[in-house]
Write an enzyme that holds these catalytic residues in place. Structure first.
Site, PDB file in Angstrom:
ATOM      1  N   ARG A 210       0.773  -1.152  -0.014  1.00 23.82           N
ATOM      2  CA  ARG A 210       0.070  -0.076  -0.137  1.00 23.82           C
ATOM      3  C   ARG A 210       0.984   1.189   0.052  1.00 23.82           C
ATOM      4  O   ARG A 210       1.787   1.341   0.899  1.00 23.82           O
ATOM      5  CB  ARG A 210      -0.955  -0.063   1.279  1.00 23.82           C
ATOM      6  CG  ARG A 210      -1.849  -1.220   1.559  1.00 23.82           C
ATOM      7  CD  ARG A 210      -2.983  -1.287   0.736  1.00 23.82           C
ATOM      8  NE  ARG A 210      -3.595  -2.465   0.607  1.00 23.82           N
ATOM      9  CZ  ARG A 210      -4.577  -2.790   1.230  1.00 23.82           C
ATOM     10  NH1 ARG A 210      -5.034  -1.746   2.302  1.00 23.82           N
ATOM     11  NH2 ARG A 210      -5.438  -4.057   1.281  1.00 23.82           N
ATOM     12  N   GLU A 212       0.153   4.059   0.866  1.00 29.38           N
ATOM     13  CA  GLU A 212      -0.192   5.015   1.889  1.00 29.38           C
ATOM     14  C   GLU A 212       0.711   5.935   2.379  1.00 29.38           C
ATOM     15  O   GLU A 212       2.006   5.466   2.631  1.00 29.38           O
ATOM     16  CB  GLU A 212      -1.040   4.215   2.972  1.00 29.38           C
ATOM     17  CG  GLU A 212      -2.324   3.691   2.356  1.00 29.38           C
ATOM     18  CD  GLU A 212      -2.845   2.380   3.507  1.00 29.38           C
ATOM     19  OE1 GLU A 212      -1.912   2.307   4.217  1.00 29.38           O
ATOM     20  OE2 GLU A 212      -3.983   2.213   3.328  1.00 29.38           O
ATOM     21  N   ARG A 218      -0.002   2.140  13.203  1.00 34.79           N
ATOM     22  CA  ARG A 218      -0.835   1.247  12.588  1.00 34.79           C
ATOM     23  C   ARG A 218      -0.470   0.925  11.195  1.00 34.79           C
ATOM     24  O   ARG A 218      -1.009   0.087  10.579  1.00 34.79           O
ATOM     25  CB  ARG A 218      -2.130   1.221  12.623  1.00 34.79           C
ATOM     26  CG  ARG A 218      -2.767   1.979  13.831  1.00 34.79           C
ATOM     27  CD  ARG A 218      -4.264   1.852  13.816  1.00 34.79           C
ATOM     28  NE  ARG A 218      -4.691   2.830  12.664  1.00 34.79           N
ATOM     29  CZ  ARG A 218      -4.473   4.261  12.828  1.00 34.79           C
ATOM     30  NH1 ARG A 218      -3.915   4.705  13.880  1.00 34.79           N
ATOM     31  NH2 ARG A 218      -5.255   5.068  11.977  1.00 34.79           N
ATOM     32  N   HIS A 219       0.376   1.651  10.454  1.00 36.32           N
ATOM     33  CA  HIS A 219       0.472   1.442   8.913  1.00 36.32           C
ATOM     34  C   HIS A 219       1.611   1.188   8.423  1.00 36.32           C
ATOM     35  O   HIS A 219       2.874   1.689   9.082  1.00 36.32           O
ATOM     36  CB  HIS A 219      -0.004   2.862   8.278  1.00 36.32           C
ATOM     37  CG  HIS A 219      -1.552   2.976   8.299  1.00 36.32           C
ATOM     38  ND1 HIS A 219      -2.070   3.856   9.235  1.00 36.32           N
ATOM     39  CD2 HIS A 219      -2.428   2.774   7.315  1.00 36.32           C
ATOM     40  CE1 HIS A 219      -3.249   4.073   8.868  1.00 36.32           C
ATOM     41  NE2 HIS A 219      -3.565   3.385   7.754  1.00 36.32           N
ATOM     42  N   GLU A 351      -8.487  -1.957  13.550  1.00 43.24           N
ATOM     43  CA  GLU A 351      -9.035  -2.848  12.758  1.00 43.24           C
ATOM     44  C   GLU A 351      -8.131  -4.012  12.138  1.00 43.24           C
ATOM     45  O   GLU A 351      -6.903  -3.673  11.848  1.00 43.24           O
ATOM     46  CB  GLU A 351      -9.601  -1.963  11.491  1.00 43.24           C
ATOM     47  CG  GLU A 351     -10.025  -2.866  10.255  1.00 43.24           C
ATOM     48  CD  GLU A 351      -9.710  -2.148   9.093  1.00 43.24           C
ATOM     49  OE1 GLU A 351      -9.987  -0.934   8.912  1.00 43.24           O
ATOM     50  OE2 GLU A 351      -9.227  -2.828   8.026  1.00 43.24           O
ATOM     51  N   SER A 354     -10.875  -6.740   7.299  1.00 43.77           N
ATOM     52  CA  SER A 354     -11.984  -6.508   6.620  1.00 43.77           C
ATOM     53  C   SER A 354     -12.610  -7.386   5.605  1.00 43.77           C
ATOM     54  O   SER A 354     -11.634  -8.361   5.258  1.00 43.77           O
ATOM     55  CB  SER A 354     -11.963  -5.233   5.641  1.00 43.77           C
ATOM     56  OG  SER A 354     -11.592  -4.182   6.104  1.00 43.77           O
ATOM     57  N   ARG A 402      -0.691  -6.505  12.307  1.00 42.52           N
ATOM     58  CA  ARG A 402      -1.543  -5.877  13.244  1.00 42.52           C
ATOM     59  C   ARG A 402      -2.334  -6.980  14.394  1.00 42.52           C
ATOM     60  O   ARG A 402      -2.260  -6.279  15.316  1.00 42.52           O
ATOM     61  CB  ARG A 402      -2.595  -5.196  12.697  1.00 42.52           C
ATOM     62  CG  ARG A 402      -2.436  -3.924  11.878  1.00 42.52           C
ATOM     63  CD  ARG A 402      -3.680  -3.267  11.503  1.00 42.52           C
ATOM     64  NE  ARG A 402      -3.274  -2.032  10.686  1.00 42.52           N
ATOM     65  CZ  ARG A 402      -4.078  -1.216  10.331  1.00 42.52           C
ATOM     66  NH1 ARG A 402      -5.477  -1.552  10.121  1.00 42.52           N
ATOM     67  NH2 ARG A 402      -3.810  -0.075   9.484  1.00 42.52           N
TER      68      ARG A 402
HETATM   69  P1  AMO Z   1      -8.229  -3.828   3.779  1.00 42.96           P
HETATM   70  O1  AMO Z   1      -7.718  -3.070   2.876  1.00 42.96           O
HETATM   71  O2  AMO Z   1      -9.120  -3.575   4.775  1.00 42.96           O
HETATM   72  O3  AMO Z   1      -9.056  -4.933   3.025  1.00 42.96           O
HETATM   73  O4  AMO Z   1      -7.123  -4.851   4.343  1.00 42.96           O
HETATM   74  C1  AMO Z   1      -7.454  -6.017   5.235  1.00 42.96           C
HETATM   75  C2  AMO Z   1      -6.372  -5.611   6.442  1.00 42.96           C
HETATM   76  O5  AMO Z   1      -5.232  -5.706   5.946  1.00 42.96           O
HETATM   77  C3  AMO Z   1      -4.662  -4.986   7.241  1.00 42.96           C
HETATM   78  N1  AMO Z   1      -3.986  -3.781   6.418  1.00 42.96           N
HETATM   79  C4  AMO Z   1      -2.883  -3.331   6.831  1.00 42.96           C
HETATM   80  N2  AMO Z   1      -1.882  -3.558   7.927  1.00 42.96           N
HETATM   81  C5  AMO Z   1      -0.835  -2.751   8.277  1.00 42.96           C
HETATM   82  N3  AMO Z   1      -0.484  -1.768   7.368  1.00 42.96           N
HETATM   83  C6  AMO Z   1      -1.395  -1.286   6.344  1.00 42.96           C
HETATM   84  N4  AMO Z   1      -1.334  -0.027   5.598  1.00 42.96           N
HETATM   85  C7  AMO Z   1      -2.445  -2.024   5.982  1.00 42.96           C
HETATM   86  N5  AMO Z   1      -3.641  -1.974   5.392  1.00 42.96           N
HETATM   87  C8  AMO Z   1      -4.481  -2.836   5.296  1.00 42.96           C
HETATM   88  C9  AMO Z   1      -5.520  -4.517   8.236  1.00 42.96           C
HETATM   89  C10 AMO Z   1      -6.899  -4.646   7.432  1.00 42.96           C
HETATM   90  O6  AMO Z   1      -8.183  -4.957   8.463  1.00 42.96           O
HETATM   91  N6  AMO Z   1      -9.521  -7.023  -0.147  1.00 42.96           N
HETATM   92  C11 AMO Z   1      -9.893  -6.433   1.124  1.00 42.96           C
HETATM   93  C12 AMO Z   1      -9.971  -7.653   2.342  1.00 42.96           C
HETATM   94  C13 AMO Z   1     -11.318  -8.679   1.867  1.00 42.96           C
HETATM   95  O7  AMO Z   1     -12.410  -8.033   1.719  1.00 42.96           O
HETATM   96  O8  AMO Z   1     -11.085  -9.841   1.447  1.00 42.96           O
HETATM   97  C14 AMO Z   1      -8.674  -5.632   1.746  1.00 42.96           C
HETATM   98  O9  AMO Z   1      -7.690  -5.748   1.538  1.00 42.96           O
HETATM   99  O10 AMO Z   1      -5.502  -5.404   9.102  1.00 42.96           O
END
Ligand code: AMO
Length: 428
Positions: A210, A212, A218-219, A351, A354, A402
């Site tokens: 990502r 981001e 958390r990221h 979180e 998802s 996480r």
């Molecule tokens: P989402 O984008 O919410 O959903 O990501 C799912 C889970 O991945 C983790 N996560 C992260 N952990 C650390 N750093 C980040 N930048 C980060 N982004 C996400 C979180 C999050 O809950 N395709 C959907 C999933 C699905 O519906 O099957 C998805 O990727 O724990």
């Protein structure tokens, strides 16, 4: 068979053994020295005497963190702290550590987080840091065991891809010969395609990227995503898989690691499924009654999440999110088209998962590409799988780092990442 420090108590007094490890400390009294040898199971005292070691002078000058192989006689009646000691008759120096060390392993003085991460190879020698990854490994073993015994097939999908899955902005672009490619944000599209291929229940553990820009605790910009997708299933079915796999994995980990698991989180205990559930709308209502001004359609700030978390013990689901807050592939709720058959799993205020039931009708998908402003042409390979027989399906994605961060009450997700990738860190 290799011998480790934590096996020594099971061996016989006066047994001749060989053990390998790092020199944690030395204490010297001219013709006699004591070495504290460390492996990843613990420490043991080694006694080295001038009259029994041909290379005593070399051993005498050993630096901290050098790697040695010690052969000698096990003394189980030692007065040393652990009650066990090795009287060495041979010590081989396998690797000599330079001085000064970039940072200490057992030094009381703490170094800042950046220095720790810059010297992660040595930071991970600290038993408490190594433990985080042993914990992670057992947890993942427990999850795999659960998936395996429930007939999931473990798959591996590509990480260099042509299209975004979770939204266009957060993509890392890479050169792929004459074309542009991206690092995959999630196995989402591929796990869904496999459902059309008849795989029925798939799971994957792999990297997700990502781009981001957030620099929070958390990221990460690269994390480990545990994903599942199940045919002929709805959101409730996969929530069941999620809570049961968490309960199984935590139980396995506690059983395997024993009292060590309480080092970080003294209240860590087995969890029971089902986990409590609250809808998005109920959460809004609760937060509005607790000092937050939120409208339908608003996302929750970290502060709001803290307040909501106060209502629950540890794991809980937030269900039925509004359409606008979920990705294009999410199935709307048949009773209210403004809502979706989606959920997040929360652990305390973070979180960790998802998931949702997905749209399986390609005409509905096409409409959503338009609504979400996505270029339909980028999704041809995906949409094709929906045109020739696609079962209803549901799934979720869980961030491993996480999960570990939260279960162990760590203050930063980088602590549960071996070599974190964040906004400014690409090395080591
Ligand atoms: P989402 O984008 O919410 O959903 O990501 C799912 C889970 O991945 C983790 N996560 C992260 N952990 C650390 N750093 C980040 N930048 C980060 N982004 C996400 C979180 C999050 O809950 N395709 C959907 C999933 C699905 O519906 O099957 C998805 O990727 O724990």
């Amino acid at each position: 068979m290799r011998i480790y420090v934590n096996n020594l108590n099971e061996l016989n007094d006066n047994e001749r053994i060989t053990i390998n490890g790092w020199v944690q400390e030395t204490r010297k009294i001219k013709n006699l020295m004591f070495i504290i040898l460390r492996d990843n199971t613990g420490i043991v005292q080694v006694t080295a005497k001038k009259n029994t070691l041909s290379n005593y002078n070399e051993i005498y000058d050993l630096t901290r963190e050098s790697v040695i192989s010690v052969s000698g006689i096990l003394n189980k009646k030692s007065v040393s702290k652990s009650g066990v000691e090795i009287n060495a008759d041979k010590i081989e120096i396998l690797s000599y550590a330079e001085t000064p060390l970039p940072m200490g392993v057992i030094d009381k003085v703490s170094v800042d987080f950046d220095t720790r991460l810059n010297n992660r190879f040595i930071d991970l020698r600290k038993p408490e840091n190594f433990f985080i990854f042993k914990f992670e490994s057992e947890l993942l073993f427990g999850i795999r065991e659960y998936m395996n015994s429930n007939n999931f097939i473990e798959v591996h999908t590509p990480k260099t891809v042509a299209a975004a899955t979770e939204g266009g902005a957060d993509l890392f672009k890479v050169k792929y010969f004459e074309k542009d490619a991206y690092l995959n944000q999630s196995p989402q599209l591929y796990k869904e395609i496999l459902i059309s291929s008849g795989f029925d229940k798939v799971f994957e553990v792999g990297p997700a990227f990502r781009a981001e820009k957030e620099n929070t605790v958390r990221h990460l910009n690269e994390f480990t995503s545990i994903d599942i997708e199940v045919a002929f299933a709805d959101d409730n079915y996969v929530m069941g898989i999620l809570e049961n796999s968490m309960a199984h994995a935590i139980k396995h980990t506690i059983k395997k690691l024993g009292s060590d698991v309480f080092k970080y989180n003294s209240s860590l205990g087995e969890v029971k499924a089902p986990f409590p559930r609250i809808t998005y709308e109920e959460s809004i209502y609760y937060l509005n009654n607790n000092g937050f001004k939120l409208n339908f359609g608003d996302d929750f700030s970290p502060e709001a999440m803290k307040i909501l978390a106060g209502k629950f013990d540890n794991f809980y689901f937030i269900t039925k999110w509004p359409v606008d807050l979920r990705p294009f592939y999410t199935m709307p709720d048949e009773n209210n088209p403004e809502l979706t058959k989606s959920f997040d799993l929360q652990l305390n205020d973070i979180e960790i998962t998802s998931g949702a039931q997905r749209i399986h009708n390609y005409k509905m998908l096409e409409q959503n590409f338009l609504i979400k402003g996505l270029n339909k042409n980028n999704f041809e390979f995906y949409e094709k799988a929906f045109k020739y027989g696609m079962p209803p399906h549901a799934g979720w994605g869980l961030g491993l780092e996480r999960l570990v961060m939260n279960l162990l009450h760590l203050s930063n997700v980088r602590e549960s990442t071996l070599f974190p990738r964040d906004r400014t860190r690409l090395s080591p």
